[in-house]
Design a protein around this motif. Structure first.
Motif, mmCIF file in Angstrom:
data_model
loop_
_atom_site.group_PDB
_atom_site.id
_atom_site.type_symbol
_atom_site.label_atom_id
_atom_site.label_comp_id
_atom_site.label_asym_id
_atom_site.label_seq_id
_atom_site.Cartn_x
_atom_site.Cartn_y
_atom_site.Cartn_z
ATOM 1 N N PHE A 53 -7.778 -6.008 7.846
ATOM 2 C CA PHE A 53 -7.225 -7.305 7.469
ATOM 3 C C PHE A 53 -5.844 -7.511 8.084
ATOM 4 N N TYR A 54 -4.930 -6.589 7.853
ATOM 5 C CA TYR A 54 -3.556 -6.780 8.318
ATOM 6 C C TYR A 54 -3.439 -6.692 9.840
ATOM 7 N N GLN A 55 -4.217 -5.826 10.459
ATOM 8 C CA GLN A 55 -4.126 -5.680 11.910
ATOM 9 C C GLN A 55 -4.968 -6.729 12.640
ATOM 10 N N ASP A 56 -6.213 -6.886 12.232
ATOM 11 C CA ASP A 56 -7.129 -7.748 12.983
ATOM 12 C C ASP A 56 -7.039 -9.222 12.594
ATOM 13 N N VAL A 57 -6.872 -9.516 11.314
ATOM 14 C CA VAL A 57 -6.809 -10.915 10.880
ATOM 15 C C VAL A 57 -5.382 -11.456 10.993
ATOM 16 N N LEU A 58 -4.409 -10.702 10.478
ATOM 17 C CA LEU A 58 -3.033 -11.211 10.488
ATOM 18 C C LEU A 58 -2.293 -10.912 11.790
ATOM 19 N N GLY A 59 -2.735 -9.893 12.541
ATOM 20 C CA GLY A 59 -2.105 -9.589 13.823
ATOM 21 C C GLY A 59 -0.914 -8.653 13.736
ATOM 22 N N PHE A 60 -0.845 -7.835 12.694
ATOM 23 C CA PHE A 60 0.248 -6.885 12.526
ATOM 24 C C PHE A 60 -0.248 -5.488 12.903
ATOM 25 N N PRO A 61 0.229 -4.913 14.018
ATOM 26 C CA PRO A 61 -0.283 -3.620 14.475
ATOM 27 C C PRO A 61 -0.016 -2.486 13.480
ATOM 28 N N LEU A 62 -1.017 -1.666 13.273
ATOM 29 C CA LEU A 62 -0.855 -0.427 12.505
ATOM 30 C C LEU A 62 0.023 0.494 13.343
ATOM 31 N N THR A 63 1.095 1.037 12.749
ATOM 32 C CA THR A 63 2.044 1.841 13.515
ATOM 33 C C THR A 63 2.084 3.306 13.126
ATOM 34 N N GLU A 64 1.675 3.637 11.913
ATOM 35 C CA GLU A 64 1.711 5.037 11.482
ATOM 36 C C GLU A 64 0.830 5.215 10.259
ATOM 37 N N MET A 65 0.370 6.451 10.096
ATOM 38 C CA MET A 65 -0.481 6.791 8.959
ATOM 39 C C MET A 65 -0.305 8.278 8.688
ATOM 40 N N PRO A 72 -0.747 13.985 -3.236
ATOM 41 C CA PRO A 72 -1.641 14.637 -2.265
ATOM 42 C C PRO A 72 -3.003 13.929 -2.183
ATOM 43 N N GLY A 73 -3.449 13.735 -0.949
ATOM 44 C CA GLY A 73 -4.711 13.040 -0.705
ATOM 45 C C GLY A 73 -4.543 11.556 -0.462
ATOM 46 N N SER A 74 -3.402 11.021 -0.832
ATOM 47 C CA SER A 74 -3.128 9.603 -0.655
ATOM 48 C C SER A 74 -2.618 9.343 0.762
ATOM 49 N N THR A 75 -2.982 8.209 1.317
ATOM 50 C CA THR A 75 -2.544 7.818 2.655
ATOM 51 C C THR A 75 -1.426 6.790 2.551
ATOM 52 N N HIS A 76 -0.369 7.000 3.337
ATOM 53 C CA HIS A 76 0.746 6.059 3.443
ATOM 54 C C HIS A 76 0.671 5.504 4.863
ATOM 55 N N PHE A 77 0.535 4.181 5.009
ATOM 56 C CA PHE A 77 0.363 3.612 6.346
ATOM 57 C C PHE A 77 1.174 2.339 6.494
ATOM 58 N N PHE A 78 1.564 2.057 7.750
ATOM 59 C CA PHE A 78 2.567 1.050 8.058
ATOM 60 C C PHE A 78 2.075 0.056 9.104
ATOM 61 N N PHE A 79 2.544 -1.185 8.965
ATOM 62 C CA PHE A 79 2.264 -2.244 9.926
ATOM 63 C C PHE A 79 3.577 -2.838 10.416
ATOM 64 N N ASP A 80 3.646 -3.145 11.697
ATOM 65 C CA ASP A 80 4.798 -3.793 12.310
ATOM 66 C C ASP A 80 4.716 -5.287 12.027
ATOM 67 N N VAL A 81 5.721 -5.814 11.327
ATOM 68 C CA VAL A 81 5.772 -7.252 11.075
ATOM 69 C C VAL A 81 6.939 -7.896 11.825
ATOM 70 N N GLY A 82 7.371 -7.226 12.900
ATOM 71 C CA GLY A 82 8.373 -7.793 13.778
ATOM 72 C C GLY A 82 9.804 -7.508 13.361
ATOM 73 N N ASN A 83 10.691 -7.618 14.322
ATOM 74 C CA ASN A 83 12.131 -7.526 14.095
ATOM 75 C C ASN A 83 12.542 -6.210 13.434
ATOM 76 N N GLY A 84 11.799 -5.130 13.718
ATOM 77 C CA GLY A 84 12.111 -3.829 13.136
ATOM 78 C C GLY A 84 11.712 -3.677 11.685
ATOM 79 N N ASN A 85 10.864 -4.563 11.181
ATOM 80 C CA ASN A 85 10.441 -4.539 9.780
ATOM 81 C C ASN A 85 9.006 -4.048 9.652
ATOM 82 N N ALA A 86 8.710 -3.459 8.514
ATOM 83 C CA ALA A 86 7.372 -2.927 8.274
ATOM 84 C C ALA A 86 6.876 -3.296 6.884
#
Length: 167
Positions: A53-65, A72-86
């Motif tokens: 949704f965030y990468q393909d529909v909104l256009g915010f690249p996944l940057t880290e996971m 433990p076992g939980s995933t923390h993942f980030f999207f670039d929303v421009g201007n150095g913000n995530a």
């Protein structure tokens, strides 16, 4: 549920009093002690669905996971929303979390600024994906993400809202 006119008038008067008492004129404000928002973290019910949704529909690249250091076992993942913000997410497998709810201290909506051409492209992708949204003032669309969080895409420049400087 709409408030009675008399209550709206009381709230307007109180907001005006607070603005007069607390809001400093632009030239009188001190510089902020912050550099910016490093990231805003939301909860995801499904990592793949959130990324798509965030990468393909909104256009915010996944940057880290990576694994969430606090769960433990939980995933923390980030999207670039421009201007150095995530925008970041956690999934919390094994916890029986309820549906999204607005609560005091909780998230009302996440507003993300986009250039007008990118905003129009994102709105078209929302249409193509069948995501319902409400358009406001010709520059904002409000919708719910796959987990119910309210998101606003706004074509106004950073620091402005509907022609008013907010920063």
């Amino acid at each position: 549920m709409a408030l009675p006119d008399s209550r709206v008038a009381e709230l307007t008067a109180e907001r005006d009093r607070l603005r007069t008492e607390l809001l400093r004129e632009r030239g009188q404000r001190p510089a902020s002690s912050a550099r910016g928002i490093h990231h805003t973290a939301l909860i995801s019910g499904d990592v793949r669905r959130t990324v798509e949704f965030y990468q393909d529909v909104l256009g915010f690249p996944l940057t880290e996971m990576f694994e969430n250091r606090d769960y433990p076992g939980s995933t923390h993942f980030f999207f670039d929303v421009g201007n150095g913000n995530a925008v970041a997410f956690f999934d919390l497998p094994g916890l029986d979390l309820g549906d999204y709810a607005e609560v005091l201290g909780g998230l009302h909506h996440l507003a993300i600024s986009m250039a007008p051409d990118q905003w129009q492209a994102a709105r078209a992708r929302l249409d193509a994906a069948g995501v319902a949204y409400m358009e406001e003032s010709g520059t904002s669309v409000y919708f719910r993400d796959p987990d119910g969080a309210r998101v606003e895409l706004i074509a106004d420049p950073l620091g402005e809202m509907y022609g008013e400087l907010v920063v």
